[in-house]
Design a protein around this motif. Structure first.
Motif, short mmCIF file in Angstrom:
data_model
loop_
_atom_site.label_atom_id
_atom_site.label_comp_id
_atom_site.label_asym_id
_atom_site.label_seq_id
_atom_site.Cartn_x
_atom_site.Cartn_y
_atom_site.Cartn_z
N PRO A 156 2.18 17.54 11.17
CA PRO A 156 2.43 19.23 10.52
C PRO A 156 3.14 18.57 9.13
O PRO A 156 4.12 18.11 9.00
CB PRO A 156 3.03 20.08 10.79
CG PRO A 156 3.71 19.36 11.89
CD PRO A 156 2.98 17.87 11.72
N GLU A 157 3.73 19.34 7.72
CA GLU A 157 3.65 19.32 7.25
C GLU A 157 5.16 20.41 7.08
O GLU A 157 5.79 19.73 6.44
CB GLU A 157 3.50 20.08 5.92
CG GLU A 157 2.33 19.03 4.98
CD GLU A 157 1.73 19.64 3.81
OE1 GLU A 157 2.48 20.16 3.19
OE2 GLU A 157 0.74 20.14 3.99
N ILE A 158 5.20 21.13 8.16
CA ILE A 158 6.76 21.79 8.38
C ILE A 158 6.90 21.82 10.18
O ILE A 158 5.99 21.82 10.86
CB ILE A 158 6.14 23.19 7.81
CG1 ILE A 158 5.86 23.29 6.17
CG2 ILE A 158 7.57 24.40 8.08
CD1 ILE A 158 4.91 24.56 6.37
N LEU A 159 8.74 21.70 9.94
CA LEU A 159 9.08 21.74 11.17
C LEU A 159 10.20 23.19 11.26
O LEU A 159 10.67 22.93 10.30
CB LEU A 159 9.76 20.41 11.60
CG LEU A 159 9.61 19.58 12.71
CD1 LEU A 159 8.48 19.80 13.62
CD2 LEU A 159 10.30 18.87 12.64
N LEU A 160 9.68 23.47 12.62
CA LEU A 160 9.64 25.30 12.43
C LEU A 160 10.84 24.29 14.01
O LEU A 160 10.90 24.02 14.79
CB LEU A 160 9.81 25.95 12.76
CG LEU A 160 9.06 26.58 11.22
CD1 LEU A 160 7.90 28.08 12.02
CD2 LEU A 160 9.27 27.11 10.25
#
Ligand SMILES: Nc1ncnc2c1ncn2[C@@H]1O[C@H](COP(=O)(O)OP(=O)(O)OP(=O)(O)O)[C@@H](O)[C@H]1O
Ligand SMILES: [Mg+2]
Lengths: 253, 267
Positions: B160-164
């Protein structure tokens, strides 16, 4: 190594208890000269079992076994399926649970004569008795399992955008398995009890019927031999379920 | 060209509770740029988890919009955009009935990513955190630090491009926590993900982030966004940098100022 020692102990302990009971029983019967019609000695019970199994008992044993297994095989998937459906639809669960609990707590023995009034004395009534008794326990335990999912595990599936079905298959169902197996084990016990009860209440076949029949003729050894066979069925069923459970549930929580 | 990839506008979340509606967060506005490492700090109960859960598609906001890239969501984030996000939970949140390998392939299955390329990615990630030997083990056989590492790479497995990350190392001992913080920094430097990281540890937020959002309670809101202008790669010695101490004083000051007088210090 350690684990193996333990499993040997697990196996040896009940065997030891069996030997102790066997010897004390045998001693008491012999020392106090208890008449064999009142309480036969274990040696005589086993002897009577081996002598009479083929001619007198085997056909009844098979009838009882078949009834239990048929009912059980119907009750297990039905109970799990009902549990799964009810746990997903809370309103259904609320509507039905009180009646299920009534069904569980009503002694089957009071229902069997009614079933027989309507359906006769054949094996179908007995299978019905098994189903009526086993489905509710399996169902109730399954519902507990399906409802016991940790919230964070459901959140994981939401964060992945999983469908309701994917969540059920990947999380809710495996999470419920240990409860489901508790239900199945209890269902097995209940199945055995209810078949024997039904056979005692009516009909001319099955181990339950034979217990009453032989007692009537003061053939106490044969009656005990039948009880032994019932125990054998119950224990084998419970053990097999345990083996299946341990192969399915390989993880620790 | 605008390289904002996460945006919240006027977001509000109201929880219905027995005592009536509870406004957990209000007027939340921020934008996160590509390859940012943003930390969200604030006292317990200020709504950090609420915000990150809305971003992660777990909760629906009551009001306002969330925008990922050019897609706007006004009633909860859903759909294929979730495959561009990896979510790391506070507890490792691995499924105990699946082997490590199966746990790692779960996102791939759900996002319908199959093939040798993705299988290989699982191996690479395991190697990156040094847990290749545990591929076929069950989560219960791992230490809590190892479990949390797997929790982190599970969020990375679909690239994924985003890590939460919601207090991902909060439940670990301080030594393991520090170790994992540096591992995370090196992952970020290598892969250039955009990260939103929740913590209530101010030092952690400064060590890791390029920006820190400071939150306050009652109602939960973001009161300040601070750029952390410290050299990288960062090591333990960063805490000797005078600017580090300045940032620490500023952020702690802000939190205390908005916390009120009767609040008890929290570790
Ligand atoms: N499901 C819920 N139902 C009702 N109220 C909730 C719910 N989840 C959170 N809250 C409330 O919303 C507020 C914000 O909670 P949240 O979990 O977002 O805080 P947080 O900043 O993550 O706190 P912490 O640092 O302790 O994790 C709190 O007052 C909390 O009690
Ligand atoms: Mg939280």
């Amino acid at each position: 190594m350690k684990k193996k020692d333990f499993s040997r102990l697990n196996f040896l302990a009940p065997v030891l208890v069996f030997i102790v009971i066997f010897i004390s029983w045998e001693t008491i019967v012999n020392v106090f000269h208890i008449p064999r019609q009142v309480l036969p000695s274990p040696v005589n019970i086993f002897k009577s079992l081996f002598d009479n199994f083929i001619p007198l008992l085997s056909s009844h044993f098979l009838i009882t076994l078949r009834t239990i297994l048929t009912g059980f095989v119907i009750a297990v998937p039905t109970g799990i399926l009902l549990g799964a459906v009810l746990s997903q639809y809370k309103i259904l669960e609320k509507a039905i649970s009180p009646y299920v609990i009534i069904l569980v707590t009503t002694p089957l023995i009071v229902l069997v004569p009614l079933f027989m009034l309507w359906l006769g004395f054949g094996t179908n009534v007995r299978i019905l008795a098994v189903i009526a008794q086993a489905i509710p326990v399996i169902m109730l335990n399954s519902i507990t399992g399906f409802n016991s999912v940790e919230k964070t595990k459901l959140e994981l599936m939401e964060s992945l955008g999983a469908t309701k079905w994917q969540t059920f298959v990947k999380v809710t169902f495996p999470n419920a398995l240990s409860h489901v197996f508790t239900g199945i084990t209890l269902g097995g016990v209940f199945s055995t009890i209810s078949v024997i009860s039904a056979e005692i209440v009516g009909g001319k076949t099955g181990l339950g019927n034979r217990i009453i029949y032989f007692s009537g003729f003061i053939e106490t050894e044969l009656a005990f031999a039948c009880i032994l066979l019932v125990i054998l069925i119950g224990v084998t069923l419970a053990t097999s379920i345990g083996v299946v459970r341990d192969t399915v549930i390989k993880w620790k929580n | 060209m605008n390289d904002t990839i996460i945006k919240m506008q006027d977001v509000e979340k109201i929880y219905p509770t027995k005592k009536g509606p509870l406004v957990a967060v209000q007027d939340v506005n921020f934008a996160i740029n590509k390859e940012d490492f943003v930390s969200l700090v604030g006292p317990s109960g200020c709504g950090k988890s609420t915000i990150i859960r809305i971003l992660g598609g777990i909760l629906d906001q009551t009001r306002g919009t969330v925008t990922y890239f050019d897609r706007e969501f006004s009633s909860g984030v859903k759909g294929d955009i979730l495959s561009k996000i990896g979510f790391v939970f506070q507890s490792h949140n691995l499924l105990p009935w699946l082997s490590i390998k199966k746990n790692l392939s779960l996102p791939l299955e759900i996002f319908k990513l199959s093939g040798a390329k993705w299988e290989k990615r699982i191996d690479e990630l395991l190697e990156m955190v040094g847990l290749t030997a545990y591929k076929n083990a069950y989560p219960a056989e791992l230490s809590s630090g190892m479990q949390q590492r797997i929790g982190v790479i599970r969020a990375l497995v679909h690239d994924p491009e985003i890590l939460l990350m919601d207090e991902p190392f909060g439940s670990l001992d301080s030594i393991t926590r520090e170790l994992l913080n540096f591992e995370l920094l090196s992952i970020w430097q290598k892969t250039r993900k955009t990260i939103l990281f929740i913590t209530h540890n101010v030092e952690e937020s400064i060590l890791l982030s390029s920006r820190v959002f400071v939150m306050a309670t009652n109602p939960g809101r973001i009161i300040e966004a601070i750029d952390i202008d410290l050299p990288r790669p960062r090591t333990q010695s960063i805490s000797n940098d005078p600017r580090y101490l300045e940032y620490e004083a500023t952020i702690t000051g802000l939190i205390d100022q908005f916390r009120g007088v009767d609040a008890v210090e929290e570790v």
